[in-house]
Scaffold this motif. Structure first.
Motif, short mmCIF file in Angstrom:
data_model
loop_
_atom_site.label_atom_id
_atom_site.label_comp_id
_atom_site.label_asym_id
_atom_site.label_seq_id
_atom_site.Cartn_x
_atom_site.Cartn_y
_atom_site.Cartn_z
N LEU A 403 0.83 -1.21 0.00
CA LEU A 403 0.00 0.00 0.00
C LEU A 403 0.86 1.26 0.00
CD1 LEU A 403 -2.98 -0.88 2.37
CD2 LEU A 403 -2.89 -0.87 -0.12
N ARG A 404 1.93 1.24 0.77
CA ARG A 404 2.82 2.41 0.81
C ARG A 404 3.35 2.72 -0.58
NH1 ARG A 404 4.93 0.85 5.63
NH2 ARG A 404 6.64 -0.27 4.65
N ARG A 407 0.74 4.13 -3.11
CA ARG A 407 0.43 5.57 -2.98
C ARG A 407 1.51 6.42 -3.65
NH1 ARG A 407 -0.67 4.09 3.05
NH2 ARG A 407 -2.61 2.95 2.66
N LYS A 408 2.63 5.80 -3.97
CA LYS A 408 3.71 6.58 -4.59
C LYS A 408 3.89 6.22 -6.06
CE LYS A 408 6.08 7.06 -0.19
NZ LYS A 408 7.01 6.33 0.65
N GLU A 446 -7.65 2.13 -3.10
CA GLU A 446 -6.59 3.12 -3.27
C GLU A 446 -6.81 3.91 -4.55
OE1 GLU A 446 -4.23 4.17 -1.23
OE2 GLU A 446 -5.03 2.75 0.25
N CYS A 447 -7.29 3.19 -5.57
CA CYS A 447 -7.51 3.83 -6.86
C CYS A 447 -8.56 4.94 -6.72
CB CYS A 447 -7.96 2.76 -7.85
SG CYS A 447 -7.71 3.23 -9.55
N LEU A 450 -7.26 8.17 -5.06
CA LEU A 450 -6.18 8.94 -5.68
C LEU A 450 -6.57 10.41 -5.80
CD1 LEU A 450 -5.00 6.61 -8.60
CD2 LEU A 450 -3.64 7.35 -6.63
N ALA A 454 -2.87 13.17 -9.20
CA ALA A 454 -2.10 11.94 -9.41
C ALA A 454 -1.81 11.71 -10.89
CB ALA A 454 -2.85 10.75 -8.85
N ALA A 458 -0.80 5.98 -12.44
CA ALA A 458 -1.03 5.39 -11.12
C ALA A 458 -2.35 4.63 -11.13
CB ALA A 458 -1.04 6.48 -10.05
N LEU A 462 -2.87 0.54 -10.71
CA LEU A 462 -3.63 0.00 -9.59
C LEU A 462 -4.76 -0.90 -10.08
CD1 LEU A 462 -3.79 3.03 -7.13
CD2 LEU A 462 -2.63 0.83 -6.77
N ARG B 47 -5.30 8.73 7.45
CA ARG B 47 -6.16 8.29 6.37
C ARG B 47 -7.47 7.68 6.86
NH1 ARG B 47 -3.99 7.37 1.41
NH2 ARG B 47 -5.37 5.59 1.19
#
Lengths: 505, 719
Positions: A403-404, A407-408, A446-447, A450, A454, A458, A462, B47
């Motif tokens: 996950l980290r 996000r990048k 996560e998508c 965003l 972004a 990305a 994802l 978050r």
């Protein structure tokens, strides 16, 4: 291997020995005579041995602590007093304490117990001790076997017939068995006299105290040496190879290795290698030792002046850049476990060859590198990035890592796919499809989270990754076959897309 | 020292732990959830708002069984990368064997790939067709298959091949229905063993099972009552023992298998405590949030229990910080980290080294410690004692990517105060060629030769290393005053080359150049580094010095001249170029005993043409002894200096260097010189003659033993 001499000084040792002649001897006198002979032999042929003298009756006493001063031991022998009855068990407990205090519990010892075979009566007798072996608590355990490896030599100032008339021999045999079975019971042959006691101790000396003479070879250079203590034969696997392996008397150097490469290896024993003069063949039985004493100084002076390979080797080893030349040092031999590959980091001993045959010097022209250690073909678990999810934290860490990186994206595309592949591979192996679905959901979430700023890639990465995970988690056998391609480590990052396109769409 | 007793404690090569078969149930009910939930969506505070966390996931019974069995294998392979083998079998409507006993199949990597292909159990499969029995029968069959090690040992033992035993263990991970079901499985295994043993009796590749231990682990979901009861090990038959463990899936199962792997392979646990977490050590995971907090942490390692042998024996166990775990079954011994000083190279007295495996391999403390060690640092470990005294008892160190727990001897040494080397034999000699021998050792260092690059039909590398040592020491005077040529820079190129097994044309050329250079030096009358130790007056004259040098050089080269034609050519070159034949001068110098000697020379010479036998060389030795005595007598005359070069240990029939200066020249020397002169006149012929003497090499071999040495040492000693 230090020696404990345990001398029976109970009253029964003062029993006179039947003699035709003039002087009357006690058994004690015979025992002292035999021990004196042993000490004289050790003083001239085995002088590095540490020996202690203990006396016992119903109590025990440490007469001379561990020493190499054989005069002191002989002196103490001449001042023995007579006490009450024999109690072997407490004496053995004493030996155990004395040895462990001095040498710890790993150092092998030899014990020479001198007795007349009258092993006490009633409580405290050896018979009683052995009969009650099984009725003891943890605090009153019989002292045998000793914690340290032991060779037990029982010297009986008595005939075998005499001992067999009672249960004395049986009890002594049981004692030897309890000590681990390594050792021997010696009895006197013929009449009890000075001659037969000499013969008995002569057999002990031959058996356990004869110096180990060998020749150290280095090609055509060689030196006669004594190896101290005697290297003992070793049995590695009683079942497959019951024959003990012994050290040859020809010690051949096959080559040299840097001290850093050998790297504190485990050894089964260490020995001093002492150069000796060949013409100084001292009578090994020790009886003739006194005759040679006069000649010795001149002989050893001569030997001191002729060049000796051991001294050359020692001197050169000491001059090596990495050795501490100020420390007092000696030439030493360490024995590894017998077998083809005693140290995994050296590889097989038979496959160590001369550097001159290598295409280029494996140590480099300036000794800056080394061909050691030999690397095993398979890495250990701690040296590779294994996946273990036994603890929940292991799994959480792996998911969070993904996950980290997610996000990048797209900066961390490479690491993202690397971690994702690792998780996917483990989940497939463990049949943990629920996790694949879960992580796919997380990636989709996560998508949606965003930010507008972004990078468009990305979102693409994802959703693509999520889709792939879901596909894997519902895998039919046809898709299972595709997994092989996925597992390839090169399939991470942007190239993943193209390959996936090939095989899945 | 004798550690016989200790050595015997080691596990037998072919105990039950040589072969382990995992039989894992792949039937539909194993797809059931373990009902142990794992929260994998850990939301960070920033978050948390507005995000619905993912529902926790839970592992199936199958997943629990697979990951715990993999953990068992991981620990096993870390500690025993060889010779403790696992065969992994999965059972549903049929059996699937995932690997073989072969060494290359023994890795978790291989097993994981195979497991991925199997996938989780199919819940829709017909349960009636599925049974663990398929796998158990296959396991017994598999135990009968011979392993590489068994085969190798049987082949090498020949007559006593029956010493190679065949034992094994079956670990069955299943969900059994009841105790009766378990008994049925045991009976079935017992029957299969009997059947298979009959088959094995008639086969080369199969071995009858002598002992089989069945470990049946019944796995049930959390919160469900078990229908199968625990039962300690009991003997079903002389061939089969069985034990039953009833365990809840999840971490209980993991703990159980961790305990089992320790019991099965005699492992013990050590906890390294007080490991400082300095930021510098913290290389492994910069991404963790608490990277910069300073704390001491603990890491638990598993290893063979012999690493604790001394604790067990001395009863120091409790002092050494033993602690019992919550389950009451597992103990660990605590050892304290001692911050390493420098990377000094020290040879510790180490009595054992045991591979380790971290219990919690990818926890941060574990990976920090293992990475630290893998980077080449060693850590000493201290045993806490009641008295508060500090005893270093162990050391952690990695070799070639494997970490070992070394056991260090912390007791008094029985070898203390050894006699000083200067008091013993050769201790008074002060001019040893220490530096030269240091260089010799460097040249004779060893390197591992991979089995693939070694030609199996040729000599083993270690034999070639010994052959090299032999060549390098054919002529190697140990002290400076015994040699001239090794003190001369000008000789170095030849001396380095001549010891080689084979010479190239270029090498021969270099050697020849060296010889020409020496001739040149002699013509210019350059001084030689001849030692004057022990001689009276100024020592030998210049021409005498060169004679000594040439003799020694010839001696060196002669010891190799039989190896190849090129070696011989170097000798020929020396003989052709060296200073004038000493014949004339010698005749002048020793008129007195000449006739006498001539006779003997003749005798000796005639012998020489024969094929030499051992007896001849013995006789020759006797002759040399006699000569030695003679020369001793003559040497005492005032104008004869001490011989400067000791008689080297030579091979060869005719070799006796004419090193004695003005004094006596030995019989052999005279003869040698005569032949040399004669041959150098008709050079071509000499070469031919020499090469036609077919046993020249063998002759050298006979004399390279101590014979030569004895002669010269006795000579010295009798002086």
């Amino acid at each position: 291997m230090p020696t404990v001499v345990l001398m029976d000084v109970s009253l029964s040792m003062t029993r006179p020995v039947a003699q035709d002649g003039s002087e009357e001897f006690q058994r004690k006198n015979l025992a002292v005579h035999g021990l004196n002979m042993l000490f004289e032999h050790m003083a001239s042929n085995y002088r590095m041995e540490f020996t202690t003298l203990m006396a016992f009756s119903s109590l025990w006493e440490l007469l001379v602590p561990f020493t190499r001063d054989y005069n002191a031991l002989q002196e103490a022998l001449s001042n023995l007093e007579d006490y009450d009855k024999t109690c072997v068990e407490s004496a053995l407990q004493g030996v155990s304490n004395v040895v462990q205090q001095e040498w710890g519990s790993a150092c092998p010892c030899q014990m020479v117990m001198v007795t007349d075979g009258s092993l006490g009566i009633g409580k405290g007798s050896l018979r009683h001790s052995l009969q009650t072996l099984k009725q003891r608590g943890d605090d009153k355990k019989f002292p045998l076997p000793f914690p340290f490896p032991t060779k037990l030599f029982i010297m009986c100032v008595a005939n075998a017939e005499e001992l067999q008339m009672t249960d004395a021999m049986d009890n002594l045999e049981e004692l030897l068995r309890l000590s681990g079975g390594d050792g021997q019971i010696f009895t006197m042959e013929g009449a009890l006299c000075m001659k037969s006691v000499q013969a008995m101790f002569g057999r002990l000396i031959d058996h356990a105290y004869s110096p180990f003479h060998a020749v150290l070879h280095c090609g055509n250079l060689s030196s006669d040496v004594q190896v101290f203590p005697r290297p003992e034969p070793v049995v590695m696997d009683e079942e497959v190879e019951p024959m003990p392996r012994a050290v040859s008397t020809d010690l051949e150097i096959v080559g040299f290795i840097e001290i850093g490469d050998i790297s504190s290896p485990p050894v089964i024993s260490r020995h001093l290698v002492l150069p000796i003069a060949v013409n100084k063949e001292v009578d090994e039985v020790g009886a003739g030792a006194t005759d040679e004493l006069e000649e010795e100084p001149s002989a050893s002076q001569m030997a001191g002046k002729s060049p000796n390979f051991c001294v050359l080797l020692h001197g050169s080893l000491k001059k090596l850049p990495k050795s501490n030349s100020k420390k007092k040092s000696n030439l030493m031999m360490s024995l590894f476990d017998p077998g083809p590959e005693p140290l995994p980091w050296l590889g097989k001993i038979s496959h160590l060859g001369p550097i001159s045959e290598a295409a280029e010097n494996p140590y480099g022209e300036d000794d800056s590198k080394s061909p050691f250690p030999v690397q095993p073909s398979v890495k250990r678990s701690y040296a590779q990035n294994v996946t273990v999810w036994i603890k929940a934290s292991g799994l959480q860490t792996d998911v969070q890592k993904i996950l980290r990186n997610a996000r990048k994206l797209p900066d961390k595309t490479q690491t993202f796919y690397k971690e994702l592949n690792r998780l996917r591979k483990a989940a497939l192996a463990f049949g943990f499809w629920e996790l694949l679905k879960g992580v796919a959901d997380l990636l989709e979430r996560e998508c949606t989270l965003l930010p507008d700023s972004a990078h468009p890639d990305a979102a693409f990465q994802l959703s693509h990754a999520a889709q792939q995970l879901k596909l894997a988690s519902t895998a039919t056998s046809e898709i299972c076959n595709n997994r092989l391609k996925y597992r390839s480590p090169s399939l991470c990052g942007p190239r993943w897309r193209t390959v996936c396109a090939d095989c899945c769409f | 020292m004798d550690q016989c007793t200790v050595q015997m404690c080691k596990t037998k090569m072919f105990s039950v732990s040589h072969k382990t078969v995992f039989v894992v149930d792949h039937c539909p009910y194993m797809a059931e959830s373990s009902r142990q939930q794992v929260e994998c969506d850990v939301l960070t505070k920033s978050r948390a708002q507005g995000v619905i966390p993912l529902a926790p996931v839970s592992k199936s019974l199958w997943t629990c069984a697979v990951e715990c069995s993999m953990e068992y294998c991981r620990i096993l392979y870390d500690i025993y990368p060889r010779d403790k083998l696992v065969n992994y079998i999965v059972s549903d409507s049929e059996f699937h064997i995932l690997n073989s006993w072969r060494q290359e199949d023994q890795s978790t990597h291989e097993l994981m790939s195979a497991l991925a292909a199997v996938g989780p159990p199919n819940p829709r499969e017909d349960p009636e067709c599925c049974s663990i029995l398929h796998g158990l029968v296959a396991a017994v069959e598999s135990l009968c298959k011979i392993t590489e090690l068994q085969h190798e040992r049987r082949t090498s033992l020949m007559d006593t091949a029956e010493r190679v035993a065949n034992r094994g263990r079956i670990i069955c991970l299943t969900n059994a229905k009841s105790d009766t079901h378990v008994r049925m499985l045991e009976d079935c295994i017992q029957e299969t063993i009997l059947e298979q043993n009959k088959l094995a009796a008639g086969s080369d590749r199969l071995m009858a099972i002598q002992q089989c231990d069945l470990v049946l682990v019944h796995i049930h979901p959390q919160g469900e009552d078990t229908l199968v009861s625990d039962r300690p090990k009991k003997e079903i038959s002389p061939l089969l023992t069985s034990e039953v463990h009833s365990v809840r899936a999840g971490r209980h199962l993991a703990t159980k298998l961790n305990i089992l792997v320790q019991q099965h392979f005699d492992f013990a646990s050590t906890t390294i405590t007080n490991i400082p977490m300095k930021p510098t050590l913290n290389v492994c995971d910069q991404e963790e949030q608490h990277a910069n907090t300073s704390a001491n942490y603990d890491v638990e390692l598993l290893h063979h229990r012999d690493a604790h042998l001394e604790f067990f024996k001395s009863g120091d166990l409790h002092m050494a910080g033993t602690s019992t775990r919550e389950n009451g079954l597992k103990e660990t011994i605590t050892l304290k980290w001692c911050t390493p000083r420098t990377n000094s190279i020290e040879l510790h007295y180490c009595t054992g080294a045991y591979r380790i495996s971290p219990t919690d391999v990818n926890s941060r403390p574990s990976s920090c410690l293992t990475n630290f060690l893998l980077n080449g640092r060693s850590v000493l470990l201290e045993q806490p004692r009641k008295s508060g005294s500090k005893v270093i008892s162990h050391m952690l160190s990695s070799h070639g990517g494997e970490i070992f727990l070394h056991v260090l001897n912390s007791n008094r040494s029985t070898l203390e105060d050894p006699p000083s080397i200067s008091e013993g034999c050769g201790g008074r000699v002060t001019d040893y060629r220490i530096t030269d021998f240091g260089e010799f050792m460097r040249e004779n260092r060893l390197t591992p030769v991979s089995e693939s690059s070694h030609d199996p039909s040729g000599k083993l590398p270690v034999e070639r290393a010994k052959a090299q040592l032999e060549r390098h020491t054919r002529y190697w005077p140990m002290i400076i005053s015994q040699t001239t040529i090794f003190n001369m820079q000008a000789v170095v190129p030849l001396a380095n080359l001549i010891v080689k097994e084979t010479l190239s044309e270029e090498d021969v050329l270099t050697c020849q150049k060296t010889v020409y250079n020496l001739v040149d030096m002699e013509r210019k009358n350059d001084p030689l580094p001849i030692s004057t130790v022990g001689s009276r007056g100024k020592g030998p004259k210049r021409d005498e010095q060169y004679r000594i040098m040439w003799n020694e050089l010839e001696t060196l080269v002669k010891t190799h001249s039989g190896d190849t034609d090129r070696h011989q050519r170097v000798l020929d070159c020396i003989i052709a170029c060296r200073s004038k034949p000493p014949e004339e001068e010698e005749r002048k110098k020793r008129g007195r005993k000449r006739e006498d000697r001539e006779d003997r020379t003749e005798k000796n010479g005639s012998k020489d043409t024969d094929d030499k036998s051992w007896q001849d060389s013995e006789r020759l030795k006797g002759l040399l002894d006699k000569e030695d005595q003679e020369s001793e007598v003559i040497k005492d005359s005032p104008d004869s200096p001490e011989p400067l070069i000791k008689k080297p240990r030579l091979s060869t029939e005719e070799v006796q260097p004419p090193e004695r200066a003005k004094g006596p020249v030995s019989l052999l020397t005279m003869w040698t010189n005569r032949i040399t002169v004669a041959n150098s006149r008709k050079h071509q012929e000499f070469v031919g003659r020499v090469s036609s003497v077919n046993n020249k090499f063998e002759l050298y071999q006979q004399l390279k033993d101590e014979n030569g040495m004895d002669v010269h040492e006795n000579g010295k000693a009798s002086r």
